[in-house]
Design an enzyme around this catalytic site. Structure first.
Site, short mmCIF file in Angstrom:
data_model
loop_
_atom_site.label_atom_id
_atom_site.label_comp_id
_atom_site.label_asym_id
_atom_site.label_seq_id
_atom_site.Cartn_x
_atom_site.Cartn_y
_atom_site.Cartn_z
N ARG A 177 4.23 10.40 -4.00
CA ARG A 177 4.68 11.79 -4.13
C ARG A 177 3.52 12.74 -4.32
NH1 ARG A 177 6.45 9.72 -9.55
NH2 ARG A 177 8.38 8.82 -8.74
N ARG A 250 6.24 -17.16 -4.94
CA ARG A 250 5.07 -17.03 -5.80
C ARG A 250 5.52 -17.32 -7.22
NH1 ARG A 250 0.30 -17.29 -3.82
NH2 ARG A 250 -0.63 -15.76 -5.24
N ARG A 281 -2.33 -8.08 -13.79
CA ARG A 281 -2.09 -7.00 -14.75
C ARG A 281 -2.04 -7.53 -16.17
NH1 ARG A 281 3.95 -5.61 -12.30
NH2 ARG A 281 4.82 -7.66 -12.66
N1 UDP Z 1 1.02 -2.74 -5.58
C1 UDP Z 1 -0.30 -2.44 -5.35
N2 UDP Z 1 -1.07 -1.98 -6.38
C2 UDP Z 1 -0.58 -1.79 -7.62
C3 UDP Z 1 0.78 -2.09 -7.86
C4 UDP Z 1 1.55 -2.58 -6.83
O1 UDP Z 1 -0.79 -2.60 -4.25
O2 UDP Z 1 -1.33 -1.37 -8.51
C5 UDP Z 1 1.81 -3.29 -4.46
C6 UDP Z 1 1.73 -4.82 -4.41
O3 UDP Z 1 1.75 -5.21 -3.06
C7 UDP Z 1 3.00 -5.23 -5.10
C8 UDP Z 1 3.97 -4.17 -4.61
O4 UDP Z 1 3.18 -2.98 -4.60
O5 UDP Z 1 3.41 -6.52 -4.73
C9 UDP Z 1 5.20 -3.98 -5.45
O6 UDP Z 1 4.83 -3.70 -6.77
P1 UDP Z 1 5.87 -3.75 -7.98
O7 UDP Z 1 5.24 -3.08 -9.12
O8 UDP Z 1 7.19 -3.26 -7.49
O9 UDP Z 1 5.94 -5.32 -8.24
P2 UDP Z 1 6.67 -6.14 -9.42
O10 UDP Z 1 6.70 -5.26 -10.61
O11 UDP Z 1 8.01 -6.54 -8.88
O12 UDP Z 1 5.76 -7.31 -9.60
#
Ligand code: UDP
Length: 368
Positions: A177, A250, A281
């Site tokens: 956004r 995964r 993370r």
């Molecule tokens: N993603 C990214 N950088 C970030 C966070 C997310 O490239 O800092 C991409 C990455 O491919 C990830 C996808 O966005 O698999 C979806 O992220 P989401 O946070 O929805 O994943 P979840 O919380 O389900 O692990």
């Protein structure tokens, strides 16, 4: 245990618990079994010195569906947590999702027009008309700088695959956004249940028999006719003995530790987006509930390819696996008394609200 139930529900996660709850309301009997030693599947929280630790990864409830929001609010009150992750790339720090704060930091600009121009410039050289994979999708949305610093490394760690070999829908989960708004979700409703997720599932399962530490495949050998129908929320390929092949998932390994400090990273979610940092993370659980405890609990997340014996977390929904899943779905048609559902039974990268919606949809069909 009774001799016969209407339903055997395999898996005490959200899908199974919603189904069991609704079935009970309709006067049907359910036996819920789970191979783990606790209910709630991957939304399970463990209380460590007053902090609800999301044992199987961070879960932030968000939905745009008022019906689903009202539904979960029957079981818990939700706090006003808004997810606003921080991304760390080398010694640089950015806001997520991709928004004006991110762009301003990245390019030293201030207005949406400047950000859009910058992205347009970067995209123009690439000539992507129809994005065919995650890399092309990401590049065409945010340009090369954001892709290189905030997406490429993180995504390749998370999925263990090149961004060119991943489906584009994965990146479309994140909002983009041109406002200064760090809310990770676009959904109307968001929050963390006060008291944690486990108690939601506990309430859903109130009055229903639950057997823990019970593996379905062992259990059915001895109790083949325990129920008229089975709701199976485990891995669909495992149900069929992997006979058509193994679906890819995964898995995540968590390195969780309690630290003798009140506030470790100042935010619930900090993503490490460079390839070289081995984890994706760090979650600091107390911040989901604005915790003021004297200590803190953090979890580093390491992603790796699922192998037999691991816990499956994320289905890898690329063409190859989706094709294989379809073949399993065909097999499932020969099992009229087994219903497959949830993230593993449906092999879908579902969020919690979508799991609940799918379970309620099944209830409508099955119980009315
Ligand atoms: N993603 C990214 N950088 C970030 C966070 C997310 O490239 O800092 C991409 C990455 O491919 C990830 C996808 O966005 O698999 C979806 O992220 P989401 O946070 O929805 O994943 P979840 O919380 O389900 O692990």
């Amino acid at each position: 245990m009774k001799e016969k139930y209407d339903y055997l529900v395999v898996g005490a996660g959200l899908y199974g618990a919603v189904f069991a709850h609704e079935a009970k309301k309709k006067g049907k009997s359910c036996l819920v079994i789970d191979k783990r030693e606790h209910i709630a599947g991957n939304v399970y929280c463990e209380n460590i010195h007053g902090i609800n630790v999301h044992k199987y990864g961070a879960h932030i409830f968000h939905t745009s569906d008022k019906k689903i929001w009202d539904y979960v609010n029957q079981f818990a009150e939700f706090n006003n947590y808004i997810n606003s992750p921080i991304a760390v790339y080398k010694d640089e720090l950015y806001n997520l999702p991709f928004n004006m704060n991110t762009f301003s930091k990245m390019w030293g600009i201030r207005t949406p027009k400047e950000a859009q121009e910058k992205i347009r410039e970067q995209i123009a050289e690439l000539n992507i008309t129809e994005p065919k994979n995650l890399e092309e999708q990401a590049l065409s949305l945010v340009g090369t700088d954001v892709y290189e610093k905030l997406i490429k490394g993180y995504t390749e760690k998370q999925w263990g695959r090149d961004c060119k070999d991943l489906p584009s829908f994965i990146i479309k989960r994140l909002p983009l956004r041109f406002t200064y708004d760090n809310n990770y979700f676009n959904d109307r409703y968001q929050g963390i249940p006060i008291g944690g997720y486990t108690s939601i599932v506990e309430k859903m399962l109130e009055g229903t028999e639950v057997l823990l530490n019970t593996d379905y495949f062992d259990f059915v050998k001895e109790h083949e006719n325990i129920a008229n129908k089975t709701v199976f929320t485990g891995m669909i390929d495992e149900f069929f003995g992997f006979k058509l092949g193994v679906l890819e998932y995964r898995t995540v390994r968590f390195e969780t530790e309690e630290l003798e400090c009140e506030n470790y990273q100042g935010n619930a979610v900090v993503n490490y987006t460079e390839r070289e940092v081995p984890y994706t993370r760090i979650i600091e659980h107390k911040h989901f509930e604005f915790g003021k405890q004297p200590t803190t609990v953090i979890s580093r997340e390491y992603s790796k390819e699922w192998e037999k014996g691991d816990e499956p977390y994320y289905p890898v929904n690329n063409d190859k696996n989706n094709e294989l899943y379809k073949n399993y779905e065909e097999l499932a048609k020969n099992e009229p008394n087994v219903i497959f559902g949830g993230r593993l039974g449906g092999y879908k990268y579902y969020d919690m609200d979508k799991v609940i919606a799918a379970a309620l949809e099944l209830c409508d069909k099955e119980l009315n």
